[in-house]
Motif scaffolding. Sequence first.
Motif, PDB file in Angstrom:
ATOM      1  N   ASP A   1       0.850  -1.239   0.377  1.00  0.00           N
ATOM      2  CA  ASP A   1       0.125   0.160   0.173  1.00  0.00           C
ATOM      3  C   ASP A   1       0.843   1.602  -0.441  1.00  0.00           C
ATOM      4  N   ALA A   2       2.480   1.279   0.492  1.00  0.00           N
ATOM      5  CA  ALA A   2       2.715   2.431   0.676  1.00  0.00           C
ATOM      6  C   ALA A   2       4.305   2.248  -0.591  1.00  0.00           C
ATOM      7  N   LEU A   3       3.963   1.477  -2.050  1.00  0.00           N
ATOM      8  CA  LEU A   3       5.160   2.130  -2.727  1.00  0.00           C
ATOM      9  C   LEU A   3       5.067   3.715  -3.357  1.00  0.00           C
ATOM     10  N   SER A   4       6.331   3.635  -3.246  1.00  0.00           N
ATOM     11  CA  SER A   4       7.321   4.835  -4.684  1.00  0.00           C
ATOM     12  C   SER A   4       6.340   4.516  -5.811  1.00  0.00           C
ATOM     13  N   PRO A   5       6.101   5.843  -6.676  1.00  0.00           N
ATOM     14  CA  PRO A   5       6.020   5.443  -7.632  1.00  0.00           C
ATOM     15  C   PRO A   5       6.337   4.695  -8.802  1.00  0.00           C
ATOM     16  N   VAL A   6       8.202   4.341  -8.488  1.00  0.00           N
ATOM     17  CA  VAL A   6       9.050   3.725  -8.894  1.00  0.00           C
ATOM     18  C   VAL A   6       8.993   2.690  -8.639  1.00  0.00           C
ATOM     19  N   GLU A   7       8.358   2.310  -7.241  1.00  0.00           N
ATOM     20  CA  GLU A   7       8.404   0.931  -6.882  1.00  0.00           C
ATOM     21  C   GLU A   7       6.816  -0.360  -8.048  1.00  0.00           C
ATOM     22  N   LYS A   8       6.439   0.983  -7.328  1.00  0.00           N
ATOM     23  CA  LYS A   8       4.924   0.464  -8.634  1.00  0.00           C
ATOM     24  C   LYS A   8       4.534   0.239  -9.917  1.00  0.00           C
ATOM     25  N   LEU A   9       6.276   0.934 -10.837  1.00  0.00           N
ATOM     26  CA  LEU A   9       6.517   0.292 -11.831  1.00  0.00           C
ATOM     27  C   LEU A   9       7.163  -0.985 -11.782  1.00  0.00           C
ATOM     28  N   ALA A  10       7.671  -0.982 -10.642  1.00  0.00           N
ATOM     29  CA  ALA A  10       9.133  -1.904 -11.069  1.00  0.00           C
ATOM     30  C   ALA A  10       7.752  -3.696 -10.577  1.00  0.00           C
ATOM     31  N   ALA A  11       6.906  -3.093 -10.026  1.00  0.00           N
ATOM     32  CA  ALA A  11       5.941  -4.143  -9.467  1.00  0.00           C
ATOM     33  C   ALA A  11       5.194  -3.696 -10.407  1.00  0.00           C
ATOM     34  N   ARG A  12       4.103  -3.211 -11.701  1.00  0.00           N
ATOM     35  CA  ARG A  12       3.634  -3.605 -12.734  1.00  0.00           C
ATOM     36  C   ARG A  12       4.541  -4.344 -13.970  1.00  0.00           C
ATOM     37  N   TRP A  13       5.633  -3.908 -13.710  1.00  0.00           N
ATOM     38  CA  TRP A  13       7.280  -4.750 -14.586  1.00  0.00           C
ATOM     39  C   TRP A  13       7.256  -5.976 -14.570  1.00  0.00           C
ATOM     40  N   ASP A  14       7.547  -6.433 -12.997  1.00  0.00           N
ATOM     41  CA  ASP A  14       7.374  -7.831 -12.855  1.00  0.00           C
ATOM     42  C   ASP A  14       6.488  -8.446 -13.271  1.00  0.00           C
ATOM     43  N   LYS A  15       5.271  -7.798 -13.058  1.00  0.00           N
ATOM     44  CA  LYS A  15       4.025  -9.190 -13.737  1.00  0.00           C
ATOM     45  C   LYS A  15       4.131  -8.912 -15.155  1.00  0.00           C
ATOM     46  N   ALA A  16       4.295  -7.965 -15.470  1.00  0.00           N
ATOM     47  CA  ALA A  16       4.335  -8.126 -17.593  1.00  0.00           C
ATOM     48  C   ALA A  16       5.646  -9.052 -18.102  1.00  0.00           C
ATOM     49  N   ALA A  17       6.335  -9.033 -17.357  1.00  0.00           N
ATOM     50  CA  ALA A  17       7.533  -9.540 -17.950  1.00  0.00           C
ATOM     51  C   ALA A  17       7.353 -10.852 -17.662  1.00  0.00           C
ATOM     52  N   TYR A  18       7.138 -11.429 -16.631  1.00  0.00           N
ATOM     53  CA  TYR A  18       6.788 -12.262 -15.748  1.00  0.00           C
ATOM     54  C   TYR A  18       5.870 -13.967 -17.013  1.00  0.00           C
ATOM     55  N   ARG A  19       4.819 -12.510 -17.720  1.00  0.00           N
ATOM     56  CA  ARG A  19       3.948 -13.051 -18.478  1.00  0.00           C
ATOM     57  C   ARG A  19       4.064 -13.255 -19.610  1.00  0.00           C
ATOM     58  N   ALA A  20       5.094 -11.948 -19.914  1.00  0.00           N
ATOM     59  CA  ALA A  20       5.870 -12.567 -21.646  1.00  0.00           C
ATOM     60  C   ALA A  20       6.378 -13.633 -21.535  1.00  0.00           C
ATOM     61  N   GLN A  21       7.549 -14.090 -20.833  1.00  0.00           N
ATOM     62  CA  GLN A  21       8.526 -15.365 -20.652  1.00  0.00           C
ATOM     63  C   GLN A  21       7.790 -16.250 -21.175  1.00  0.00           C
ATOM     64  N   GLY A  22       8.466 -16.504 -22.527  1.00  0.00           N
ATOM     65  CA  GLY A  22       7.908 -17.976 -23.221  1.00  0.00           C
ATOM     66  C   GLY A  22       6.998 -17.930 -24.004  1.00  0.00           C
ATOM     67  N   SER A  23       5.868 -16.785 -23.873  1.00  0.00           N
ATOM     68  CA  SER A  23       5.079 -16.391 -24.370  1.00  0.00           C
ATOM     69  C   SER A  23       5.450 -15.992 -25.567  1.00  0.00           C
TER      70      SER A  23
END
Length: 214
Positions: free
Chosen positions: A13-35
Amino acid sequence: MPLMKKDPIVQGDALSPVEKLAARWDKAAYRAQGSPFEDLSVSALARNTGTKAWSRPGSVKGDTIARYIYLSFEELIEIEKLDMKSATQLLEICEATFLFEEECNELGSFDGIDKQAYHQRMRFVEEFGLYQDYPVALANLDFDLRELCAAEEVITFVDLMEFIDRLSDKAWIGGSYRNLQNVFAHGDEKGLTQYFPYRLGHRGFHLPEALSFI
């Protein structure tokens, strides 16, 4: 050698803007791996999804999604030397790609119900004596559409007709997508010759015309 997949970061709940971007990136990157999109160029995906044209600092070879998705958000900046604007844009392209895929899948679920569209495609094939299993790989398609067909497993002429039909309500599509939509919708013989080895006034596809596309 690619790194092993990592589980996406769970956002707090208390992530910085950069941390929020990093969390979104981890989710998107994980999904893209092997796609199917992993080996496609970032520029092509940006054009296919209607997002802003991809631009990154410096010129690189092999600028595919696979280049980035095994890195963390921080590593995009530290290793790939992306600035924050480019890293954020890359994230948005990945997210838009999967949104586009979901929309295609949702539209595809209506294929069994939409008999009228199916019969319209078959009338087009029969009227001009077209080989419905003609390989899309041998058609005169531009690079972006060819890449998208490969990613979406669009293999044959009829597959392409069906795929273009499913995209017909997307306002952003243009270029060869829109041209092919018009060809299929209006039975445009002349337009068909631009993309497939069809000969005006003759039924079916023809070898000399096919060779001219090589």
